[in-house]
Motif scaffolding. Sequence first.
Motif, mmCIF file in Angstrom:
data_model
loop_
_atom_site.group_PDB
_atom_site.id
_atom_site.type_symbol
_atom_site.label_atom_id
_atom_site.label_comp_id
_atom_site.label_asym_id
_atom_site.label_seq_id
_atom_site.Cartn_x
_atom_site.Cartn_y
_atom_site.Cartn_z
ATOM 1 N N MET A 1 -89.903 -23.448 37.108
ATOM 2 C CA MET A 1 -89.135 -24.047 38.199
ATOM 3 C C MET A 1 -87.760 -24.446 37.657
ATOM 4 O O MET A 1 -87.623 -24.918 36.518
ATOM 5 C CB MET A 1 -89.856 -25.272 38.763
ATOM 6 N N ALA A 4 -82.938 -27.694 39.440
ATOM 7 C CA ALA A 4 -82.516 -28.239 40.728
ATOM 8 C C ALA A 4 -83.605 -29.076 41.382
ATOM 9 O O ALA A 4 -83.318 -29.930 42.231
ATOM 10 C CB ALA A 4 -82.103 -27.103 41.660
ATOM 11 N N GLU A 5 -84.868 -28.858 40.986
ATOM 12 C CA GLU A 5 -85.955 -29.638 41.551
ATOM 13 C C GLU A 5 -85.860 -31.121 41.158
ATOM 14 O O GLU A 5 -86.399 -31.995 41.843
ATOM 15 C CB GLU A 5 -87.308 -29.075 41.089
ATOM 16 N N LEU A 6 -85.170 -31.415 40.051
ATOM 17 C CA LEU A 6 -85.020 -32.805 39.638
ATOM 18 C C LEU A 6 -84.044 -33.573 40.516
ATOM 19 O O LEU A 6 -84.167 -34.782 40.686
ATOM 20 C CB LEU A 6 -84.545 -32.875 38.184
ATOM 21 N N ASP A 7 -83.058 -32.874 41.043
ATOM 22 C CA ASP A 7 -81.991 -33.536 41.818
ATOM 23 C C ASP A 7 -82.380 -33.588 43.288
ATOM 24 O O ASP A 7 -81.830 -32.869 44.116
ATOM 25 C CB ASP A 7 -80.675 -32.788 41.614
ATOM 26 N N GLN A 8 -83.352 -34.424 43.613
ATOM 27 C CA GLN A 8 -83.795 -34.597 44.979
ATOM 28 C C GLN A 8 -82.893 -35.610 45.689
ATOM 29 O O GLN A 8 -82.207 -36.407 45.046
ATOM 30 C CB GLN A 8 -85.246 -35.077 45.012
ATOM 31 N N ASP A 11 -82.155 -39.360 44.452
ATOM 32 C CA ASP A 11 -82.416 -39.543 43.019
ATOM 33 C C ASP A 11 -81.140 -39.585 42.200
ATOM 34 O O ASP A 11 -81.086 -40.228 41.157
ATOM 35 C CB ASP A 11 -83.325 -38.431 42.506
ATOM 36 N N VAL A 17 -78.917 -32.962 35.336
ATOM 37 C CA VAL A 17 -79.185 -31.528 35.418
ATOM 38 C C VAL A 17 -78.101 -30.740 34.682
ATOM 39 O O VAL A 17 -78.381 -29.806 33.918
ATOM 40 C CB VAL A 17 -79.287 -31.099 36.888
ATOM 41 N N THR A 27 -85.393 -24.308 32.354
ATOM 42 C CA THR A 27 -86.425 -24.613 33.346
ATOM 43 C C THR A 27 -87.002 -26.011 33.088
ATOM 44 O O THR A 27 -86.776 -26.616 32.037
ATOM 45 C CB THR A 27 -87.560 -23.580 33.288
ATOM 46 N N LEU A 28 -87.778 -26.470 34.079
ATOM 47 C CA LEU A 28 -88.474 -27.744 33.886
ATOM 48 C C LEU A 28 -89.490 -27.660 32.759
ATOM 49 O O LEU A 28 -89.763 -28.650 32.092
ATOM 50 C CB LEU A 28 -89.173 -28.156 35.191
ATOM 51 N N VAL A 54 -91.626 -34.579 35.108
ATOM 52 C CA VAL A 54 -91.836 -33.128 34.955
ATOM 53 C C VAL A 54 -93.113 -32.845 34.173
ATOM 54 O O VAL A 54 -93.642 -31.732 34.238
ATOM 55 C CB VAL A 54 -90.629 -32.471 34.259
#
Length: 355
Positions: A1, A4-8, A11, A17, A27-28, A54
């Motif tokens: 993944m 970008a999944e971290l930057d919700q 948050d 990132v 990646t994560l 993560v």
Amino acid sequence: MPFAELDQPGDDRGELVGLLKRLGLRTLGDFAALAERDVAGRFPNDTIIAHRLVRGLSHRPPLRRALPPELAVTERFEYPLQRLDEAAFIAKALGERFFTGLALHSLACTRLAIHALTEAGEERVRVWRCAEPLTASATADRVRWQCEGWLARPDDRPTAGIVQLRLEPEEVIGGQSLQLQLDSIGHDVDAAQRAARACVRIQGLLGPDAVLMPVLDGGRGPGERVRLVPWGEPREATQEDQPWPGRLPTPSPALVPRQRQPVQVRDAVGDVVCCNDRGELSYPPAVVVVGDRPARRVIGWAGPWVYRDSAFAKQRHGRIQVSLEADEPNAGEVALLLNGAVGERPNWHVEGIYD
């Protein structure tokens, strides 16, 4: 993944990132593969939380602490307690059990809650605050005195006998505090303990406010600086370090009268001595008349010290110290602290008497 999944939304991890990408992570999974110790040593707290997320962990690790032991002692009686001799017998055994349970965990109690449940469902609770850690005998005394206070007071006596007693420590300290200090050797420690037990017994019969101790605290005048606290409560000053404009300089009077004694302060020609807002007297004081007593000549004086009762008070007051000649041949001089309002009508009164 991807990262970008971290930057919700909400948050705000866009900067994190970008930093991880510049470090070569893609990646994560690459981020999760880093050792937690390395992440904690290089990044701030918000990055450590993201690293735990993560990896599928919670925001914070579980708190590793031992559960507190059960220190309370409960005793239920088959027959309700209605006599003082029964309460005295039960109190000794219960106090020893309570003290032994604390000693097994190297603890001592300084705040004890005594719960009593009657046959009619009434519950009485009293909390004892002790300056010194409770011993087994001291615990038994408090239980016995408290039961005596509950059973012997006709105005507040329970309607039924006591069927359950529970001792619960609300404040504990290390058991080493029970050891006597070196400076106590050679002193009459037993007399001090007997006096303390007598005060505590009075509190058990008449309530915690029956025995009070003075504490010297912050304030402008001598009467304001004395604060009364119940016996056993900490004797600590809480306002001593605050600024007190117009505070009376040392030494303080040895006696502060409870009731105001009116005083006439006059100069050499008989006019009333007044104090103005600048802290100046209209004339030097020459004669002082306390109540209906004969006039006495002033042989020395100091002041005035002008102050205001509070920041919102309109009326200001002034204090002066006067030393008066003896009114009898074998009597000594008298030193007084006088207080009066600022203005043409000072209304002087005795605020303190020096020893």
